[in-house]
Scaffold this motif. Structure first.
Motif: not given
Ligand SMILES: Cc1cc2nc3c(=O)[nH]c(=O)nc-3n(C[C@H](O)[C@H](O)[C@H](O)COP(=O)(O)O)c2cc1C
Length: 194
Positions: A2-30
């Motif tokens: 839900d849009i409101t849920e997404a806006i409320r739950s977004r926060k700056s993340i400053r620690g990441f897992k090393p798992d690669p993000v697929s090119q397909e997912v990155l393309e879909k996001i953009l």
């Protein structure tokens, strides 16, 4: 999500897992984020998606320059504030909270510097998106549009279970991005998203 849920739950993340993000997912996001509005439909954004060895190389060069005390020199004017302003207070507050959360005491300069360096290393994220605009556009004009698209990227990323941090720190030494990736002189590096 839900849009409101997404806006409320977004926060700056400053620690990441090393798992690669697929090119397909990155393309879909953009592709989705490109639906963001822009002044007179200029769509002034371009993206560099960097991962793996290239991202690590930029991160290492950034960290080295920071450690050597090289003055930051981003390609656009970043936000500043006067010492006695609510903006300075908010900045201090967020720094205090982060250091408290990370258990870094005020007097531990080494740990504070190490934390600061993490931002210049894209917080060791497996991928970073660099947002560029074009020198054919006025300096400040496209920045509002860039803001719209960067927030949209972060919201869409949540749909794929991905955390993000919009960060100036990653582009404070733009020559490191330019030397690892062939960025045309007609492009201006604006911001990064870890
Ligand atoms: C234009 C912009 C630049 C930012 N640059 C940095 C940065 O260099 N380093 C960092 O850790 N966070 C950076 N942030 C994240 C902000 O600190 C963060 O959005 C703010 O503290 C609010 O927290 P939240 O995103 O968790 O809601 C930036 C955010 C924006 C919008």
């Amino acid at each position: 999500m839900d849009i409101t849920e997404a806006i409320r739950s977004r926060k700056s993340i400053r620690g990441f897992k090393p798992d690669p993000v697929s090119q397909e997912v990155l393309e879909k996001i953009l592709q989705t984020a490109c639906r963001a509005p822009s002044t007179m439909n200029t769509q002034p954004w371009e993206f560099l998606v960097i991962a793996g060895d290239m991202l690590r190389e930029i991160a290492v060069r950034n960290a080295r320059m920071l450690q050597s005390g090289v003055m930051i020199h981003p390609e656009h004017t970043i936000t500043g504030w006067s010492d006695k302003s609510v903006y300075r207070e908010r900045q201090v507050e967020v720094a205090k909270r982060i250091f408290h959360r990370m258990d870094i005491p005020r007097e531990d300069k080494a740990k504070r510097a190490a934390w600061m360096e993490r931002g210049f290393r894209f917080f060791d994220a497996p991928a970073a998106i660099i947002l560029l605009t074009d020198t054919a556009l006025t300096d400040a004009g496209p920045l509002m549009d860039m803001g719209a698209v960067m927030q949209t990227i972060c919201l869409v990323a949540l749909e794929y279970g991905l955390g993000t941090c919009i960060e100036d720190q990653g582009v404070m030494y733009p020559e490191n991005i330019r030397s690892v990736i062939n960025v045309p002189d007609t492009k201006r590096i604006i911001i990064s998203i870890a």
